[in-house]
Design an enzyme around this catalytic site. Structure first.
Site, mmCIF file in Angstrom:
data_model
loop_
_atom_site.group_PDB
_atom_site.id
_atom_site.type_symbol
_atom_site.label_atom_id
_atom_site.label_comp_id
_atom_site.label_asym_id
_atom_site.label_seq_id
_atom_site.Cartn_x
_atom_site.Cartn_y
_atom_site.Cartn_z
ATOM 1 N N ARG A 1 0.866 -1.172 0.000
ATOM 2 C CA ARG A 1 0.000 0.000 0.000
ATOM 3 C C ARG A 1 0.903 1.223 0.000
ATOM 4 O O ARG A 1 2.089 1.133 0.328
ATOM 5 C CB ARG A 1 -0.889 0.015 1.243
ATOM 6 C CG ARG A 1 -1.987 -1.016 1.194
ATOM 7 C CD ARG A 1 -2.818 -0.984 2.452
ATOM 8 N NE ARG A 1 -3.610 0.241 2.582
ATOM 9 C CZ ARG A 1 -4.344 0.537 3.657
ATOM 10 N NH1 ARG A 1 -4.377 -0.292 4.683
ATOM 11 N NH2 ARG A 1 -5.044 1.642 3.697
ATOM 12 N N HIS A 2 0.342 2.358 -0.356
ATOM 13 C CA HIS A 2 1.110 3.609 -0.244
ATOM 14 C C HIS A 2 1.409 3.862 1.227
ATOM 15 O O HIS A 2 0.760 3.300 2.116
ATOM 16 C CB HIS A 2 0.287 4.757 -0.826
ATOM 17 C CG HIS A 2 -1.103 4.802 -0.257
ATOM 18 N ND1 HIS A 2 -1.367 5.283 1.000
ATOM 19 C CD2 HIS A 2 -2.280 4.336 -0.751
ATOM 20 C CE1 HIS A 2 -2.659 5.147 1.246
ATOM 21 N NE2 HIS A 2 -3.243 4.559 0.209
ATOM 22 N N SER B 1 -1.435 8.121 4.528
ATOM 23 C CA SER B 1 -1.768 9.405 3.891
ATOM 24 C C SER B 1 -2.438 10.329 4.905
ATOM 25 O O SER B 1 -2.883 9.881 5.977
ATOM 26 C CB SER B 1 -2.704 9.167 2.708
ATOM 27 O OG SER B 1 -4.005 8.854 3.194
ATOM 28 N N ASN C 1 -5.781 8.994 5.556
ATOM 29 C CA ASN C 1 -5.764 7.830 6.457
ATOM 30 C C ASN C 1 -5.737 8.316 7.894
ATOM 31 O O ASN C 1 -6.442 7.798 8.757
ATOM 32 C CB ASN C 1 -4.525 6.943 6.217
ATOM 33 C CG ASN C 1 -4.532 6.202 4.890
ATOM 34 O OD1 ASN C 1 -3.471 5.891 4.337
ATOM 35 N ND2 ASN C 1 -5.706 5.906 4.354
ATOM 36 N N ARG D 1 -0.662 9.641 -3.515
ATOM 37 C CA ARG D 1 -0.081 8.884 -2.402
ATOM 38 C C ARG D 1 0.742 7.676 -2.852
ATOM 39 O O ARG D 1 1.699 7.294 -2.171
ATOM 40 C CB ARG D 1 -1.158 8.492 -1.379
ATOM 41 C CG ARG D 1 -2.401 7.785 -1.888
ATOM 42 C CD ARG D 1 -3.470 7.859 -0.785
ATOM 43 N NE ARG D 1 -4.689 7.077 -1.006
ATOM 44 C CZ ARG D 1 -5.703 7.481 -1.765
ATOM 45 N NH1 ARG D 1 -5.624 8.602 -2.446
ATOM 46 N NH2 ARG D 1 -6.804 6.732 -1.861
ATOM 47 N N GLU E 1 -7.697 3.705 -6.460
ATOM 48 C CA GLU E 1 -8.501 3.084 -5.408
ATOM 49 C C GLU E 1 -9.971 2.948 -5.836
ATOM 50 O O GLU E 1 -10.467 3.714 -6.676
ATOM 51 C CB GLU E 1 -8.372 3.906 -4.111
ATOM 52 C CG GLU E 1 -9.119 3.365 -2.902
ATOM 53 C CD GLU E 1 -8.804 1.912 -2.537
ATOM 54 O OE1 GLU E 1 -8.762 1.052 -3.447
ATOM 55 O OE2 GLU E 1 -8.641 1.614 -1.335
ATOM 56 N N HIS F 1 -3.536 0.618 -3.506
ATOM 57 C CA HIS F 1 -4.469 0.967 -2.418
ATOM 58 C C HIS F 1 -5.076 -0.281 -1.775
ATOM 59 O O HIS F 1 -5.037 -1.361 -2.342
ATOM 60 C CB HIS F 1 -5.587 1.840 -3.002
ATOM 61 C CG HIS F 1 -5.037 3.028 -3.727
ATOM 62 N ND1 HIS F 1 -4.863 4.242 -3.133
ATOM 63 C CD2 HIS F 1 -4.583 3.167 -4.998
ATOM 64 C CE1 HIS F 1 -4.333 5.087 -4.009
ATOM 65 N NE2 HIS F 1 -4.158 4.456 -5.145
HETATM 66 O O1 LIG Z 1 -13.377 -1.260 1.198
HETATM 67 P P1 LIG Z 1 -12.878 -0.637 2.443
HETATM 68 O O2 LIG Z 1 -12.602 -1.592 3.550
HETATM 69 O O3 LIG Z 1 -13.713 0.515 2.859
HETATM 70 O O4 LIG Z 1 -11.400 -0.118 2.058
HETATM 71 C C1 LIG Z 1 -11.229 0.780 0.966
HETATM 72 C C2 LIG Z 1 -10.772 2.117 1.528
HETATM 73 O O5 LIG Z 1 -9.415 2.034 1.873
HETATM 74 C C3 LIG Z 1 -8.805 3.355 1.806
HETATM 75 C C4 LIG Z 1 -8.321 3.760 3.175
HETATM 76 O O6 LIG Z 1 -9.339 3.760 4.131
HETATM 77 O O7 LIG Z 1 -7.828 3.224 0.823
HETATM 78 P P2 LIG Z 1 -6.341 3.876 0.645
HETATM 79 O O8 LIG Z 1 -5.434 2.757 1.026
HETATM 80 O O9 LIG Z 1 -6.155 4.287 -0.763
HETATM 81 O O10 LIG Z 1 -6.220 5.084 1.555
HETATM 82 C C5 LIG Z 1 -9.938 4.255 1.266
HETATM 83 O O11 LIG Z 1 -9.485 5.290 0.445
HETATM 84 C C6 LIG Z 1 -10.822 3.251 0.546
HETATM 85 O O12 LIG Z 1 -12.115 3.691 0.290
#
Ligand SMILES: O=P(O)(O)OC[C@H]1O[C@@](CO)(OP(=O)(O)O)[C@@H](O)[C@@H]1O
Length: 429
Positions: free
Chosen positions: A223-224, A227, A230, A275, A300, A365
């Site tokens: 993963r990045h 962020s 996050n 990111r 993502e 992501h």
């Molecule tokens: O399907 P879920 O469990 O919500 O996970 C996806 C989510 O993970 C995230 C972080 O919560 O991804 P990311 O690693 O790109 O920051 C959200 O941007 C994304 O909507």
């Protein structure tokens, strides 16, 4: 008149023992299942083992009538089960995994399938690369139940004799069979001959087969770095990485070097979001001269109207959606956005390219990574969207003959957890 959706295919493997047929069969099943196309392999050897658990090479001599009879009975039983599966489980692609080494056997399968409105696609694996055959023999004799508990040297010799017995009668697919739909894979990946491919589903299977290779390689997933989103618990967006995310980005070249172990050339794939690009930038600048590619397909999962919200804000504003996503996370599509199922569809070209490639490191992501990981590790759809994929951790996957080996390398840089368990209110996180 038949409907396109009613297409049913029996992929009939053809080839001498130790030509990687079972491996190919399993990969096709895994790939199609990942795409939600119902697929199953029927291994004739498994049926034969009911009556003859540990036969010697003589059993496979075509001059041995009892061996011939039992082998045919095993093929009958496998085909009967396969036909039942097509009807009872709404099967779409079955793989008949056996040597199917003579024309008469192939015609017989063809007739059985045609009578049941099932297309046949013959996949012949031909191989004259001695090293490849030897490593397959090694694999078979160490893993096959046929040789369980036996001296490996004796087993290897017996297995070579078994191959010799098949060689005496083996008929490659030739001119007489040009009415059949077939693919010949020569030395897996070096040459492919295709004949009479009839429709989209067939061509899809063939395209996948064309892209396979068996040169050793690994895939690295990360993963990045953490962020800013996050940190504040917001989903989606295009935020910068946090100071801790930056530390991970700086650590990544070292972590990768440690996990690679040699001077292999890696290609870096990122999404088009900041990111991931920021996280990969030190790796891209490494003296090893790694090539870098940005893919929109690696962006993502699109959370539509929920983009930029926290889980708690989503629960407050869209309580029904919040619950619906928990009930069926794989299929739930954000309003104006995507579902995991949608992400898998857009990742198909990525998987195809990964199959063709050698050593790739993907910085992407949470949701995208779950989908890619699910393909390699065969994770079912009910589970994959709930998997924990921690930040600041490098995952190394190495495809082996019958499974994928996994190693994890921790960056040892603290980060928030973005994981939320099923059914828990966002408030209680
Ligand atoms: O399907 P879920 O469990 O919500 O996970 C996806 C989510 O993970 C995230 C972080 O919560 O991804 P990311 O690693 O790109 O920051 C959200 O941007 C994304 O909507």
């Amino acid at each position: 008149m038949s409907n396109v959706e009613d297409t049913r295919i029996c992929v009939v493997m053809v080839g001498l023992p130790a030509r990687g047929k079972s491996l190919i069969a399993q990969k096709v099943v895994r790939y199609l299942s990942w795409l939600s196309i119902s697929a199953k392999a029927f291994n004739v050897g498994t049926y034969r083992r009911h009556d003859t658990p540990q036969p010697t090479a003589d059993f496979f001599d075509t001059k041995n009538p009892e061996g011939e009879r039992l082998r045919h009975a095993a093929a009958e039983a496998a085909v009967a089960d396969m036909l039942k599966w097509f009807d009872n489980s709404k099967g779409v692609v079955a793989i008949l995994d056996a040597t199917n080494s003579v024309k008469s056997r192939r015609r017989w399968v063809n007739e059985r399938c045609a009578a049941n409105n099932i297309q046949t696609l013959y996949v012949e694996s031909k191989c004259d690369d001695e090293d490849l055959i030897m490593s397959n023999i090694l694999e078979v004799k160490t893993t096959s139940p046929d040789y369980k508990g036996q001296d490996p040297e004796v087993a290897a010799q017996d297995f070579r004799n078994r191959i010799r017995n098949y060689e005496k009668v083996y008929q490659t697919i030739d001119e007489d069979e040009k009415d059949l739909t077939y693919v010949k894979l020569i030395n897996v990946g070096s040459q492919v001959i295709i004949n009479q491919i009839k429709d989209y589903l067939q061509s899809r299977v063939v395209y996948y087969l064309m892209n396979l290779h068996i040169r050793p390689r690994s895939i690295w997933l990360s993963r990045h770095g953490e962020s800013e989103f996050n940190l504040s618990g917001r989903i989606g967006g295009d935020a910068d990485i946090s100071p801790r995310g930056e530390l991970y980005a700086r650590k990544l070249p070292e972590l990768v070097a440690e996990s690679v172990g040699d001077d292999r050339h890696l290609t870096i794939w990122t999404s088009t979001l900041k990111r991931t690009i920021q996280t990969a930038r030190f790796l891209a600048a490494s003296p090893k001269g790694y090539t870098k590619l940005e893919w929109k397909a690696l962006d993502e999962l699109d959370s539509g109207v929920c983009d930029g919200l926290t889980y708690q804000e989503i629960e407050d504003r869209y309580p029904e959606d919040f619950r619906a996503r928990d009930d069926d996370k794989y299929n739930y599509r954000y309003r104006g956005g995507e579902s995991y199922r949608d992400v898998v569809i857009r990742l198909e070209p990525i998987i195809m390219e990964l199959e063709r490639s050698e050593n790739i490191i993907i910085v992407t992501h949470q949701a995208v990574l779950r989908c890619i990981y699910a393909y390699y590790m065969n994770v079912p759809q009910e589970k994959s969207p709930w998997m924990e994929v921690p930040l600041h951790t490098l995952i190394k996957l190495t495809p082996k003959a019958y499974s994928t080996q996994e190693e994890r390398f921790k960056g040892n840089i603290p980060a928030v957890s973005t994981w939320r368990g099923k059914g828990s209110s966002a408030r209680h996180q």
